[in-house]
Design a protein around this motif. Structure first.
Motif, PDB file in Angstrom:
ATOM      1  N   ASP A  42      -4.999  -9.275  -2.517  1.00 11.46           N
ATOM      2  CA  ASP A  42      -5.002  -9.128  -1.065  1.00 11.46           C
ATOM      3  C   ASP A  42      -5.921 -10.187  -0.441  1.00 11.46           C
ATOM      4  O   ASP A  42      -5.568 -10.854   0.533  1.00 11.46           O
ATOM      5  CB  ASP A  42      -5.495  -7.714  -0.743  1.00 11.46           C
ATOM      6  CG  ASP A  42      -5.304  -7.310   0.707  1.00 11.46           C
ATOM      7  OD1 ASP A  42      -4.362  -7.804   1.346  1.00 11.46           O
ATOM      8  OD2 ASP A  42      -6.094  -6.476   1.189  1.00 11.46           O
ATOM      9  N   SER A  84       0.496   4.301  -1.545  1.00 13.25           N
ATOM     10  CA  SER A  84       0.008   5.669  -1.709  1.00 13.25           C
ATOM     11  C   SER A  84       0.367   6.478  -0.460  1.00 13.25           C
ATOM     12  O   SER A  84       0.580   5.920   0.615  1.00 13.25           O
ATOM     13  CB  SER A  84      -1.502   5.684  -1.963  1.00 13.25           C
ATOM     14  OG  SER A  84      -2.186   4.885  -1.027  1.00 13.25           O
ATOM     15  N   LYS A 129       0.866  -1.174   0.000  1.00  8.84           N
ATOM     16  CA  LYS A 129       0.000   0.000   0.000  1.00  8.84           C
ATOM     17  C   LYS A 129       0.906   1.228   0.000  1.00  8.84           C
ATOM     18  O   LYS A 129       1.267   1.751   1.053  1.00  8.84           O
ATOM     19  CB  LYS A 129      -0.914  -0.012   1.228  1.00  8.84           C
ATOM     20  CG  LYS A 129      -1.916  -1.163   1.244  1.00  8.84           C
ATOM     21  CD  LYS A 129      -2.755  -1.147   2.521  1.00  8.84           C
ATOM     22  CE  LYS A 129      -3.719  -2.320   2.558  1.00  8.84           C
ATOM     23  NZ  LYS A 129      -4.496  -2.365   3.820  1.00  8.84           N
ATOM     24  N   SER A 148      -1.704   5.924   3.002  1.00 10.98           N
ATOM     25  CA  SER A 148      -2.159   4.565   3.302  1.00 10.98           C
ATOM     26  C   SER A 148      -1.796   4.071   4.691  1.00 10.98           C
ATOM     27  O   SER A 148      -2.370   3.093   5.175  1.00 10.98           O
ATOM     28  CB  SER A 148      -1.603   3.585   2.256  1.00 10.98           C
ATOM     29  OG  SER A 148      -0.186   3.577   2.277  1.00 10.98           O
ATOM     30  N   THR A 169      -9.448  -3.146   2.382  1.00 13.42           N
ATOM     31  CA  THR A 169      -8.101  -2.781   2.814  1.00 13.42           C
ATOM     32  C   THR A 169      -8.110  -2.071   4.164  1.00 13.42           C
ATOM     33  O   THR A 169      -7.103  -2.068   4.870  1.00 13.42           O
ATOM     34  CB  THR A 169      -7.434  -1.871   1.771  1.00 13.42           C
ATOM     35  OG1 THR A 169      -8.366  -0.843   1.389  1.00 13.42           O
ATOM     36  CG2 THR A 169      -7.025  -2.652   0.533  1.00 13.42           C
ATOM     37  N   SER A 194      -6.744  -3.206   9.439  1.00 13.48           N
ATOM     38  CA  SER A 194      -6.435  -3.215   8.011  1.00 13.48           C
ATOM     39  C   SER A 194      -6.279  -4.644   7.511  1.00 13.48           C
ATOM     40  O   SER A 194      -6.080  -5.573   8.291  1.00 13.48           O
ATOM     41  CB  SER A 194      -5.138  -2.440   7.741  1.00 13.48           C
ATOM     42  OG  SER A 194      -4.033  -3.166   8.254  1.00 13.48           O
ATOM     43  N   TYR A 196      -7.903   4.379  -2.962  1.00 12.89           N
ATOM     44  CA  TYR A 196      -7.022   3.372  -3.559  1.00 12.89           C
ATOM     45  C   TYR A 196      -6.646   2.299  -2.544  1.00 12.89           C
ATOM     46  O   TYR A 196      -6.684   1.106  -2.833  1.00 12.89           O
ATOM     47  CB  TYR A 196      -5.776   4.074  -4.103  1.00 12.89           C
ATOM     48  CG  TYR A 196      -4.945   3.253  -5.069  1.00 12.89           C
ATOM     49  CD1 TYR A 196      -5.492   2.742  -6.237  1.00 12.89           C
ATOM     50  CD2 TYR A 196      -3.595   3.030  -4.822  1.00 12.89           C
ATOM     51  CE1 TYR A 196      -4.718   2.022  -7.133  1.00 12.89           C
ATOM     52  CE2 TYR A 196      -2.810   2.320  -5.711  1.00 12.89           C
ATOM     53  CZ  TYR A 196      -3.381   1.814  -6.865  1.00 12.89           C
ATOM     54  OH  TYR A 196      -2.615   1.093  -7.751  1.00 12.89           O
ATOM     55  N   HIS A 197      -6.282   2.717  -1.334  1.00  7.99           N
ATOM     56  CA  HIS A 197      -5.809   1.763  -0.331  1.00  7.99           C
ATOM     57  C   HIS A 197      -6.560   1.828   0.995  1.00  7.99           C
ATOM     58  O   HIS A 197      -6.247   1.066   1.906  1.00  7.99           O
ATOM     59  CB  HIS A 197      -4.311   2.007  -0.029  1.00  7.99           C
ATOM     60  CG  HIS A 197      -3.392   1.522  -1.103  1.00  7.99           C
ATOM     61  ND1 HIS A 197      -2.344   2.281  -1.582  1.00  7.99           N
ATOM     62  CD2 HIS A 197      -3.357   0.356  -1.786  1.00  7.99           C
ATOM     63  CE1 HIS A 197      -1.699   1.610  -2.522  1.00  7.99           C
ATOM     64  NE2 HIS A 197      -2.291   0.439  -2.663  1.00  7.99           N
ATOM     65  N   ASN A 198      -7.513   2.725   1.148  1.00  4.34           N
ATOM     66  CA  ASN A 198      -8.163   2.937   2.446  1.00  4.34           C
ATOM     67  C   ASN A 198      -9.635   2.535   2.449  1.00  4.34           C
ATOM     68  O   ASN A 198     -10.487   3.288   2.911  1.00  4.34           O
ATOM     69  CB  ASN A 198      -8.013   4.400   2.876  1.00  4.34           C
ATOM     70  CG  ASN A 198      -6.596   4.732   3.282  1.00  4.34           C
ATOM     71  OD1 ASN A 198      -5.875   3.891   3.801  1.00  4.34           O
ATOM     72  ND2 ASN A 198      -6.170   5.965   3.032  1.00  4.34           N
ATOM     73  N   TRP A 203      -8.969  -5.489  -2.979  1.00  2.14           N
ATOM     74  CA  TRP A 203      -7.963  -5.923  -3.950  1.00  2.14           C
ATOM     75  C   TRP A 203      -7.995  -7.453  -4.032  1.00  2.14           C
ATOM     76  O   TRP A 203      -7.776  -8.130  -3.009  1.00  2.14           O
ATOM     77  CB  TRP A 203      -6.573  -5.469  -3.511  1.00  2.14           C
ATOM     78  CG  TRP A 203      -6.325  -3.996  -3.609  1.00  2.14           C
ATOM     79  CD1 TRP A 203      -6.976  -3.009  -2.941  1.00  2.14           C
ATOM     80  CD2 TRP A 203      -5.346  -3.344  -4.432  1.00  2.14           C
ATOM     81  NE1 TRP A 203      -6.468  -1.774  -3.282  1.00  2.14           N
ATOM     82  CE2 TRP A 203      -5.460  -1.957  -4.195  1.00  2.14           C
ATOM     83  CE3 TRP A 203      -4.385  -3.799  -5.330  1.00  2.14           C
ATOM     84  CZ2 TRP A 203      -4.650  -1.023  -4.834  1.00  2.14           C
ATOM     85  CZ3 TRP A 203      -3.564  -2.866  -5.961  1.00  2.14           C
ATOM     86  CH2 TRP A 203      -3.704  -1.497  -5.725  1.00  2.14           C
TER      87      TRP A 203
END
Length: 728
Positions: free
Chosen positions: A587, A442, A440, A445, A565, A528, A578-580, A584
Motif C-alpha cells: 500500500d 475484511s 481491503k 473495512s 490504512t 484512508s 487488519y485493514h483499519n 501494509w
C-alpha cells in the motif's frame, strides 16, 4: 485478503483469534508446498494448532518430532538460510543417564551435536539429521523420528467446523523403508503421504515412530535422512530422489530463477540485502503453471494464485523482471470467467480473485476453487497489459491477449457499473462470497465517519482510478493494433470518468478523496490510504493531488513506518486491525509510486526510508504482509501483526516499486529509451548499480550516483539502438 476466514451465517469473514506468533515458528515454502515448523524443526500442535506441512491446500503432516533417548534435544539456534532454500537447526543433547544394568556410559550434556537441515522441492520435504560426538568417549543412545498425518483442509485448520470428514486408511510399511499414509476425502480424492527413510530403522513404535540405535566414537559422525512425498490423486508412479541430489537440484532451480531479475547493487549493504532478500522471497513464491510462472500470494494462508496480488506484484517488479508480468497476464487470461455463476461471483470477462485446491473446495463447501469476487482485478489486468507492452513492445503477445483485454473492458462497462451511475461498484452475489471486494476485503473495512458499515453496491475511490488507468492504457494498445476508433472512444471514456470522479469523490473541506460511495450514493467521509492509490492511477487533478500528498503525510496517517490504512482520527481506527489502521508495505509502495507521478519526490524518499528502517528491525529483513499502525517509538521496530503472511508477494515486491519511484525511471521499449526524470536518491544511498536489465532483445547496465544537488548517470552498456538519459 482476510487474516482468517470463518463462516458466520453463510458468509466468510475474518477471525482475529488465529494467532500463531507465540509458537515462534519457522516457515519453508516452495510453490504448492510449505511447512510451518517450530524452532527445533519439529511440528507440534500448540496454541492455535497450525504447524504442519501443507500441500495443495491440505495439511498432510500434522506431527513431526525428533527425540534423543526419548528426550527433546536442547536448542542452540535455528534459521532460514539466505536464499530461503534451507531450514538449518543446531541442537545438542541434554544429560542422558542410564541404569547400571544397561551397561552404557552416561552422555554428558552438550557433547552430541545434532544438526537438522530441511528443504522443500517439487511436492516433497527432505531432511538430513547429522549427529557428531564431540566427547572424549564412545557413546551409545537412541534417536527417534515420529510422524503423524491428519489431512486437514487448510480452511479446517483455520477454524471451519465440519460435520463429517473422510477416512484415513490403515498405515502400511513397504520393503523400501516407506511409511504410506492414505486419506480418502469426501471429495473421493485420495491424498497420500509417503515417508521414505534412506536407512532402515532398528525398531518401530506405533508404526510411525522410527527408532535408530546410534553408537558414536569420539569425533565420529552419522547422518540419518528421510523424505516425505505428498500426492493428490494417483500414487502409483512416483520417484524419491536422494537427499543430496534433491538439494543440488534445488540450488540449480534457484540459479535459473535468478535470471528473471536484473542485478542490483547499492552503496548501502543493508539496503542491498533488503533487495536480495525480497528477490529470494519472491522466487520462493513463484509457481510453475502450464502458462508460465505465477506469484503465489503468501505463506502460509494464501499460498495459491490470487488475481489482484499477482497483478500488483507483477506491476511492482515489471521494470526488473518483465517476463513475470507476461506469465501473470497469460495465467489470468486463461482463467478469465466465461459465464455468469453467482456462487463464484463470476461474470463473463471478469478476472480471477483466487483459485484454491483442497477437499472443501472440491466438495463445494466453500466457493474458492475458482472465485471471482474482486472488483479491481479486472481493470488492473488491463493496466498490467498496457504497462507490459510499454516495457517490452511485445506486440505479438498483446495481439494474442487482445480478446481477453476486450472481454475485460466489456465486463467493466456491462457488469462493473451495477447501477449505471458511471462508477464501477461491487455487490456480492455468492451466498458464501466476500462482502467487501476491494483490496481491503475484511467485512468491516468500508465504513462511514460514524463507524457505520457501508451497504452495497459500493464504489471504491481507488477502483475508479484503476478503471481510468485501464481505459487509457487500453487506448494505447488499441492504437498499436490500429484500432483508432476504439482508442478514441476509450480515451473519451477515461476523460469523462476523471471529470465525474473529481466532482463526486473529492471533499474540498477536508482535502481528501472520500473512501467510497455506498449504495445510496452517500459518501464514506473517511480518511484512508485508498485515496493514495488515486494518485497512482493518475485520475487525481494536480491541485487535489498536492493536498492529498500533504494530508497523507500528516501524523494521523503517517506512523513513521509508513502510511496507515486508516487515519487515527476515524471511529474505526485500530492500529492492531487488519485493514483499519495497520500499515501494509505494498500500500505504501503504491502511494509512493503515485507521489512520483506528480513529482513529490521528497515524500517518496521519506516513505522509502520508513519501510527500509522497518525492514532492519524485522527478522530476515523480510517485510511481512502488514504490521501494526502504532506510532514509531525511538529504538524500537514496528509492532508485528500476529497472523501476517511472510513471505508475501506484494509485500516483498514493494522495495522494487519504491526504487523505481525514487529514480522516476521509465522504460519505454516502444521508443527504445530509459529515462530518469528528476531522480532522487535517499540519504542512505550514494549510488545504485543496475546490471543485465533486459531491454528489447538486449541488456543494459548503468550506475546512478548522488551528488550534492544532483544525480548523475553512467551508462556501462546498452543495445546500440537504445537511449538512456536523465532529465533534470
Amino acid at each position: 485478503m482476510p487474516d482468517a476466514i470463518i463462516q458466520l451465517e453463510n458468509k466468510f469473514y475474518i477471525s482475529a483469534t488465529s494467532s500463531y506468533a507465540d509458537d515462534r515458528i519457522k516457515i519453508l515454502n516452495q510453490t504448492d508446498t510449505f511447512g510451518i515448523f517450530d524452532r527445533w524443526g519439529d511440528i507440534k500442535q500448540l496454541g492455535e494448532e497450525v504447524q504442519g506441512i501443507y500441500h495443495q491446500g491440505t495439511r498432510f503432516i500434522s506431527d513431526l518430532e525428533f527425540k534423543i533417548n526419548n528426550n527433546r534435544p536442547l536448542l542452540l539456534s535455528s534459521a532460514i538460510k539466505e536464499e530461503n532454500e534451507l531450514l538449518s537447526v543446531d541442537l545438542t543433547n541434554p544429560l542422558i543417564q542410564f541404569q547400571e544394568k544397561e551397561n552404557k556410559t552416561d552422555v554428558p550434556k552438550g557433547v552430541i551435536y545434532i544438526g537438522r537441515s530441511k528443504f522443500i522441492r517439487n511436492g516433497m520435504c527432505y531432511e538430513s539429521i547429522t549427529l557428531i560426538n564431540y566427547g572424549a568417549e564412545k557413546y551409545d543412545f537412541n534417536i527417534s523420528i515420529k510422524f503423524k498425518a491428519d489431512f486437514k483442509d487448510i480452511f479446517e485448520v483455520r477454524g471451519i467446523k465440519r460435520e463429517k470428514r473422510g477416512e484415513i486408511f490403515e498405515i502400511t510399511h513397504t520393503p523400501q523403508n516407506e511409511i504410506i499414509i492414505k486419506y480418502k476425502g469426501l471429495d473421493e480424492i485420495i491424498r497420500t503421504a509417503i515417508i521414505t527413510l534412506y536407512e532402515k530403522p532398528d525398531d518401530w513404535e506405533d508404526q510411525t515412530n522410527a527408532i535408530f540405535h546410534i553408537s558414536l566414537d569420539p569425533h565420529q559422525s552419522k547422518a540419518i535422512q528421510y523424505a516425505v512425498k505428498f500426492i493428490v490423486g494417483d500414487a502409483d508412479d512416483y520417484t524419491i530422489s536422494p537427499y543430496n541430489k534433491a538439494q543440488d537440484q534445488l540450488i540449480s532451480d534457484i540459479g535459473k530463477s535468478r535470471t528473471l531479475f536484473a542485478n542490483v547493487l547499492t552503496s548501502n549493504e543493508q539496503f542491498t540485502h533488503w533487495l536480495n532478500r525480497s528477490q529470494m522471497d519472491l522466487m520462493s513464491l513463484l509457481a510453475q503453471t502450464q502458462y508460465g510462472l505465477y506469484p503465489y500470494a503468501g505463506v502460509p494462508w494464501y499460498n495459491t494464485a490470487f488475481g489482484r496480488d499477482g497483478i500488483i506484484t507483477a506491476l511492482e517488479t515489471l521494470w526488473i523482471a518483465p517476463d513475470l508480468a507476461r506469465d501473470t497476464i497469460c495465467f489470468l487470461a486463461k482463467n478469465q470467467a466465461l459465464v455468469e455463476n453467482a456462487y463464484q461471483d463470476a461474470e463473463p470477462g471478469k478476472i480471477l480473485h483466487e483459485t484454491r485446491g483442497g477437499e472443501l473446495v472440491e466438495c463445494n463447501e466453500i466457493p474458492f476453487k475458482q472465485y471471482y469476487g474482486s472488483i479491481d482485478s479486472t481493470p488492473l489486468f488491463v493496466v498490467l497489459c498496457g504497462a507490459y507492452y510499454k516495457r517490452t513492445a511485445n506486440l505479438k503477445f498483446i495481439k494474442e491477449m487482445w480478446p481477453h483485454i476486450e472481454k475485460a473492458l466489456d465486463w467493466i462497462d456491462k457488469y462493473g457499473d451495477v447501477d449505471g451511475d458511471g462508477f464501477v461498484e461491487y455487490q456480492h452475489k455468492s451466498i458464501n462470497g466476500l462482502f467487501n471486494q476491494g483490496w481491503k476485503d475484511s467485512h468491516d473495512s468500508i465504513s462511514h465517519s460514524s463507524g457505520e458499515l457501508a451497504e452495497p453496491p459500493i464504489a471504491l475511490c481507488e477502483v475508479q482510478g484503476y478503471v481510468y488507468d485501464a481505459k487509457y492504457k487500453a487506448a494505447e494498445l488499441a492504437d498499436a493494433l490500429d484500432k483508432k476508433e476504439l482508442a478514441t472512444k476509450l480515451r473519451k471514456q477515461a476523460q469523462q470518468l476523471k471529470e465525474l470522479f473529481n466532482q463526486q469523490f473529492w471533499d474540498d473541506e477536508t482535502g481528501w478523496y472520500v473512501l467510497a460511495l455506498d449504495g445510496q450514493k452517500k459518501a464514506c467521509m473517511v480518511k484512508s490510504s485508498n485515496a493514495g492509490h488515486v494518485l497512482y492511477s493518475g485520475i487525481a487533478d494536480k491541485e487535489k493531488a498536492m493536498r492529498m500528498k500533504e494530508n497523507l503525510m500528516k501524523d494521523d496517517m503517517f506512523s513513521g513506518w509508513g502510511i496507515r490504512t486508516l487515519s487515527v482520527e476515524e471511529k474505526r481506527y485500530n492500529p492492531m486491525s487488519y485493514h483499519n489502521g495497520s500499515v501494509w508495505p505494498h500500500d505504501v509502495a503504491i502511494i509512493a509510486s503515485g507521489f512520483s507521478k506528480y513529482f513529490f519526490q521528497q515524500e517518496v524518499i521519506k516513505l522509502t526510508g520508513a519501510l527500509f528502517d522497518a525492514s532492519i528491525f524485522i527478522e530476515l529483513q523480510r517485510l511481512p504482509e502488514l504490521f501494526c499502525g502504532f506510532y514509531r517509538r525511538k529504538g524500537e521496530g514496528p509492532t508485528a501483526y500476529p497472523v501476517a503472511c511472510s513471505p508475501q508477494a506484494w509485500a516483498v515486491g514493494a522495495v522494487f516499486m519504491l526504487m523505481e519511484a525514487c529514480l522516476r525511471m521509465e522504460i519505454n521499449a516502444i521508443e527504445k529509451k530509459i529515462v530518469f526524470k528528476q531522480p532522487v536518491l535517499p540519504d542512505f544511498l550514494n549510488n545504485i548499480i543496475i546490471e543485465d536489465l533486459v531491454v528489447g532483445k538486449g541488456k543494459a547496465s548503468f550506475e546512478l550516483h548522488k551528488y550534492k544537488n544532483d544525480t548523475g548517470l553512467i551508462v556501462k552498456s546498452k543495445p546500440a539502438d537504445w537511449e538512456i538519459y536523465v532529465i533534470k
